[in-house]
Each structure stands twice: as structure tokens, then as C-alpha cells.
Scaffold this motif. Structure first.
Motif, PDB file in Angstrom:
ATOM      1  N   GLY A   1       0.735  -1.085  -0.342  1.00  0.00           N
ATOM      2  CA  GLY A   1       0.871   0.033   0.375  1.00  0.00           C
ATOM      3  C   GLY A   1       1.180   1.535   0.046  1.00  0.00           C
ATOM      4  N   THR A   2       2.110   1.497   0.345  1.00  0.00           N
ATOM      5  CA  THR A   2       2.985   2.559   0.636  1.00  0.00           C
ATOM      6  C   THR A   2       3.358   2.911  -0.898  1.00  0.00           C
ATOM      7  OG1 THR A   2       4.035   1.057   2.519  1.00  0.00           O
ATOM      8  CG2 THR A   2       5.387   3.421   0.778  1.00  0.00           C
ATOM      9  N   THR A   3       3.436   4.213  -1.771  1.00  0.00           N
ATOM     10  CA  THR A   3       3.070   4.749  -2.251  1.00  0.00           C
ATOM     11  C   THR A   3       5.067   4.860  -2.340  1.00  0.00           C
ATOM     12  OG1 THR A   3       1.409   6.031  -2.549  1.00  0.00           O
ATOM     13  CG2 THR A   3       2.907   7.016  -4.149  1.00  0.00           C
ATOM     14  N   VAL A   4       5.383   4.825  -4.085  1.00  0.00           N
ATOM     15  CA  VAL A   4       6.933   4.656  -3.427  1.00  0.00           C
ATOM     16  C   VAL A   4       7.402   5.817  -5.436  1.00  0.00           C
ATOM     17  CG1 VAL A   4       7.312   2.813  -3.216  1.00  0.00           C
ATOM     18  CG2 VAL A   4       6.844   2.057  -4.855  1.00  0.00           C
ATOM     19  N   ARG A   5       8.588   6.113  -5.119  1.00  0.00           N
ATOM     20  CA  ARG A   5       9.004   6.632  -6.720  1.00  0.00           C
ATOM     21  C   ARG A   5       9.948   5.587  -7.357  1.00  0.00           C
ATOM     22  NH1 ARG A   5      11.941  12.600  -5.282  1.00  0.00           N
ATOM     23  NH2 ARG A   5       8.943  12.300  -4.933  1.00  0.00           N
ATOM     24  N   ILE A   6       9.466   5.394  -8.560  1.00  0.00           N
ATOM     25  CA  ILE A   6      10.158   5.058  -9.638  1.00  0.00           C
ATOM     26  C   ILE A   6      12.038   5.727  -9.311  1.00  0.00           C
ATOM     27  CG2 ILE A   6      11.236   3.398 -11.658  1.00  0.00           C
ATOM     28  CD1 ILE A   6       7.924   2.535  -9.261  1.00  0.00           C
ATOM     29  N   LEU A   7      13.278   4.859  -8.875  1.00  0.00           N
ATOM     30  CA  LEU A   7      13.966   5.075  -9.117  1.00  0.00           C
ATOM     31  C   LEU A   7      15.188   4.533 -10.222  1.00  0.00           C
ATOM     32  CD1 LEU A   7      14.951   4.729  -5.066  1.00  0.00           C
ATOM     33  CD2 LEU A   7      14.148   7.059  -6.370  1.00  0.00           C
ATOM     34  N   GLU A   8      14.802   3.589 -10.374  1.00  0.00           N
ATOM     35  CA  GLU A   8      15.726   2.927 -11.246  1.00  0.00           C
ATOM     36  C   GLU A   8      15.205   1.478 -12.086  1.00  0.00           C
ATOM     37  OE1 GLU A   8      20.116   0.049 -10.287  1.00  0.00           O
ATOM     38  OE2 GLU A   8      19.818   1.911  -9.861  1.00  0.00           O
ATOM     39  N   LYS A   9      15.446   1.314 -13.287  1.00  0.00           N
ATOM     40  CA  LYS A   9      15.622  -0.517 -13.931  1.00  0.00           C
ATOM     41  C   LYS A   9      16.362  -0.904 -14.664  1.00  0.00           C
ATOM     42  CE  LYS A   9      13.383  -1.182 -18.534  1.00  0.00           C
ATOM     43  NZ  LYS A   9      14.359  -2.018 -18.659  1.00  0.00           N
ATOM     44  N   ASN A  10      16.109  -2.107 -14.021  1.00  0.00           N
ATOM     45  CA  ASN A  10      17.245  -3.255 -15.218  1.00  0.00           C
ATOM     46  C   ASN A  10      16.393  -4.325 -15.084  1.00  0.00           C
ATOM     47  OD1 ASN A  10      19.451  -4.380 -15.424  1.00  0.00           O
ATOM     48  ND2 ASN A  10      20.144  -5.477 -13.114  1.00  0.00           N
ATOM     49  N   ASN A  11      16.721  -4.181 -16.437  1.00  0.00           N
ATOM     50  CA  ASN A  11      15.254  -5.228 -17.479  1.00  0.00           C
ATOM     51  C   ASN A  11      14.171  -5.101 -16.773  1.00  0.00           C
ATOM     52  OD1 ASN A  11      17.355  -6.146 -18.681  1.00  0.00           O
ATOM     53  ND2 ASN A  11      18.488  -7.226 -16.698  1.00  0.00           N
ATOM     54  N   LEU A  12      13.587  -6.387 -16.037  1.00  0.00           N
ATOM     55  CA  LEU A  12      12.654  -6.329 -15.833  1.00  0.00           C
ATOM     56  C   LEU A  12      12.048  -6.508 -14.698  1.00  0.00           C
ATOM     57  CD1 LEU A  12      10.885  -9.647 -18.154  1.00  0.00           C
ATOM     58  CD2 LEU A  12      10.594  -7.039 -17.805  1.00  0.00           C
ATOM     59  N   THR A  13      12.993  -5.705 -13.362  1.00  0.00           N
ATOM     60  CA  THR A  13      13.094  -5.144 -12.115  1.00  0.00           C
ATOM     61  C   THR A  13      12.711  -3.480 -12.224  1.00  0.00           C
ATOM     62  OG1 THR A  13      14.637  -7.257 -11.623  1.00  0.00           O
ATOM     63  CG2 THR A  13      14.623  -6.250 -10.085  1.00  0.00           C
ATOM     64  N   VAL A  14      12.639  -3.273 -10.901  1.00  0.00           N
ATOM     65  CA  VAL A  14      12.952  -1.933 -10.745  1.00  0.00           C
ATOM     66  C   VAL A  14      13.207  -1.485  -9.084  1.00  0.00           C
ATOM     67  CG1 VAL A  14      10.996  -1.127 -11.916  1.00  0.00           C
ATOM     68  CG2 VAL A  14      10.077  -1.861 -10.061  1.00  0.00           C
ATOM     69  N   LYS A  15      13.960  -0.526  -9.155  1.00  0.00           N
ATOM     70  CA  LYS A  15      14.034  -0.399  -8.164  1.00  0.00           C
ATOM     71  C   LYS A  15      13.729   0.973  -7.391  1.00  0.00           C
ATOM     72  CE  LYS A  15      18.418   1.105  -4.711  1.00  0.00           C
ATOM     73  NZ  LYS A  15      19.768   1.597  -5.103  1.00  0.00           N
ATOM     74  N   VAL A  16      12.857   1.038  -6.349  1.00  0.00           N
ATOM     75  CA  VAL A  16      11.551   1.913  -5.507  1.00  0.00           C
ATOM     76  C   VAL A  16      12.523   2.324  -4.067  1.00  0.00           C
ATOM     77  CG1 VAL A  16      10.047   0.587  -6.941  1.00  0.00           C
ATOM     78  CG2 VAL A  16      10.568  -0.429  -4.550  1.00  0.00           C
ATOM     79  N   GLY A  17      11.821   3.567  -4.020  1.00  0.00           N
ATOM     80  CA  GLY A  17      11.927   4.629  -2.941  1.00  0.00           C
ATOM     81  C   GLY A  17      10.914   5.140  -2.195  1.00  0.00           C
ATOM     82  N   PRO A  18      10.503   5.546  -1.229  1.00  0.00           N
ATOM     83  CA  PRO A  18       8.704   6.058  -0.038  1.00  0.00           C
ATOM     84  C   PRO A  18       8.976   7.295  -1.530  1.00  0.00           C
ATOM     85  CG  PRO A  18      11.361   6.140   1.214  1.00  0.00           C
ATOM     86  CD  PRO A  18      11.826   5.159  -0.028  1.00  0.00           C
ATOM     87  N   LEU A  19       8.057   7.394  -1.190  1.00  0.00           N
ATOM     88  CA  LEU A  19       8.169   9.037  -2.344  1.00  0.00           C
ATOM     89  C   LEU A  19       8.569  10.040  -1.526  1.00  0.00           C
ATOM     90  CD1 LEU A  19       6.497  10.004  -4.352  1.00  0.00           C
ATOM     91  CD2 LEU A  19       4.661  10.132  -3.720  1.00  0.00           C
ATOM     92  N   ALA A  20       7.732  10.433  -0.335  1.00  0.00           N
ATOM     93  CA  ALA A  20       8.530  11.268   0.551  1.00  0.00           C
ATOM     94  C   ALA A  20       9.678  11.184   1.316  1.00  0.00           C
ATOM     95  CB  ALA A  20       7.097  11.457   1.416  1.00  0.00           C
ATOM     96  N   ALA A  21      10.879  11.674   1.022  1.00  0.00           N
ATOM     97  CA  ALA A  21      12.300  11.436   2.043  1.00  0.00           C
ATOM     98  C   ALA A  21      12.256  11.994   2.807  1.00  0.00           C
ATOM     99  CB  ALA A  21      13.384  11.609   0.623  1.00  0.00           C
ATOM    100  N   GLU A  22      13.625  11.537   3.499  1.00  0.00           N
ATOM    101  CA  GLU A  22      13.607  11.863   4.919  1.00  0.00           C
ATOM    102  C   GLU A  22      13.802  13.226   4.487  1.00  0.00           C
ATOM    103  OE1 GLU A  22      14.006   9.883   7.569  1.00  0.00           O
ATOM    104  OE2 GLU A  22      13.770   8.466   6.378  1.00  0.00           O
ATOM    105  N   GLY A  23      12.849  14.253   5.463  1.00  0.00           N
ATOM    106  CA  GLY A  23      12.868  15.672   5.313  1.00  0.00           C
ATOM    107  C   GLY A  23      11.673  16.159   4.675  1.00  0.00           C
ATOM    108  N   GLU A  24      11.068  15.692   4.396  1.00  0.00           N
ATOM    109  CA  GLU A  24      10.250  15.884   2.725  1.00  0.00           C
ATOM    110  C   GLU A  24       9.107  15.673   3.835  1.00  0.00           C
ATOM    111  OE1 GLU A  24      12.251  15.711  -1.093  1.00  0.00           O
ATOM    112  OE2 GLU A  24      10.799  14.225  -1.046  1.00  0.00           O
ATOM    113  N   GLN A  25       7.709  16.374   3.230  1.00  0.00           N
ATOM    114  CA  GLN A  25       6.995  15.996   3.651  1.00  0.00           C
ATOM    115  C   GLN A  25       5.194  15.947   2.563  1.00  0.00           C
ATOM    116  OE1 GLN A  25       4.835  18.108   6.107  1.00  0.00           O
ATOM    117  NE2 GLN A  25       6.612  17.646   7.992  1.00  0.00           N
TER     118      GLN A  25
END
Length: 154
Positions: A130-154
Motif C-alpha cells: 500500500g506504500t506509494t513509491v518513487r521509481i528510482l532505477e530500472k534493470n531489465n524487468l526489475t525496478v528499484k524503488v524508494g518511498p515517495l517522501a524522502a527523509e525531511g520531505e512532506q
């Protein structure tokens, strides 16, 4: 000599149509050239009457010639060309967000939904469903994700 009540020219012409119709059902772009060979035989037979053995020889030779000489050219036209650059590598995916649909617990993979598709995903930190994430990187059919709001952001 009439075959099934048809003139031989009409028979070869109809055989060509049958071969071309079969090409729609069979993969490989081979039967198409038998259709062209049958039409060539009909044309030669229209111009020059010949025996059945000679008709079969004209059919075989013309079909093989068409196959050898035109297959690569016709294949490019009908099958198209492949795109050398991955459309996903053009930045569209990296600006997007997705939703975690299967928990990501590093180093294990999880799954995210992005753009109506499901992707195997990895992250540097645990992310729950259920967490909304930002797509950071793509490698073939796998993506690296991170939380939408980074530390210190709102």
C-alpha cells in the motif's frame, strides 16, 4: 487438360490464393512464396501450354527462387523492425510513482504496480503493501524503488 472442371491456369491461380490464405494461419513466411510460385505457373501456362510435369517443375523452381531471393526483403516489410532502445530507458518510468502490492523486505524482492503493470521490485529499506513509491532505477524487468517522501520531505 481440365482438372476438376477447371482449366489448368485457373487451377494454379486458385492454388496461389489458397497458399496465400494458408500463410495467414501458419507462421514463418514460407507458404507465401508457394502462392507466388503458383501464380507464376499460372502465368507461364497461360502464355505457353505445357505438360503437368513441366507445370510442377515451373512451380517448384519459381517458388524456390522467390523464397531465396525475396524472403529477407518481404520479412522486413511484413514483420517490421525491432526497436533497439528499450522504451522504458527513455526516462518515462524513472519519473513515475507506483504502489507496493507485495511487501518489499530487503534483500528479498517484492512487487509494485506502475502504469497498469506489475513489476518485481527491490528497495534499500523495507516497504509495506500500500506504500506509494518513487521509481528510482530500472534493470531489465526489475525496478528499484524508494518511498515517495524522502527523509525531511512532506
Amino acid at each position: 487438360m481440365a482438372l476438376f472442371g477447371f482449366s489448368p491456369v485457373l487451377f494454379w491461380f486458385l492454388a496461389g490464393i489458397v497458399f496465400l490464405a494458408l500463410e495467414l494461419l501458419l507462421p514463418g513466411l514460407i507458404v507465401f512464396f508457394f502462392g507466388l510460385g503458383a501464380w507464376s505457373t499460372a502465368l507461364v501456362l497461360y502464355l505457353l501450354p505445357m505438360s503437368l510435369a513441366n507445370q510442377l517443375l515451373v512451380f517448384l523452381v519459381s517458388s524456390l527462387l522467390f523464397l531465396v531471393l525475396l524472403r529477407s526483403f518481404v520479412k522486413k516489410i511484413f514483420l517490421g523492425r525491432t526497436l533497439e532502445v528499450d522504451a522504458m530507458d527513455q526516462g518515462g518510468l524513472l519519473q513515475g510513482t507506483g504502489e507496493v502490492i507485495e511487501d518489499i523486505l530487503p534483500p528479498a524482492y517484492g512487487k509494485v504496480k506502475y502504469g497498469g503493470s506489475f513489476w518485481q521490485a527491490r528497495a534499500d529499506q523495507p516497504l509495506s503493501r500500500g506504500t506509494t513509491v518513487r521509481i528510482l532505477e530500472k534493470n531489465n524487468l526489475t525496478v528499484k524503488v524508494g518511498p515517495l517522501a524522502a527523509e525531511g520531505e512532506q
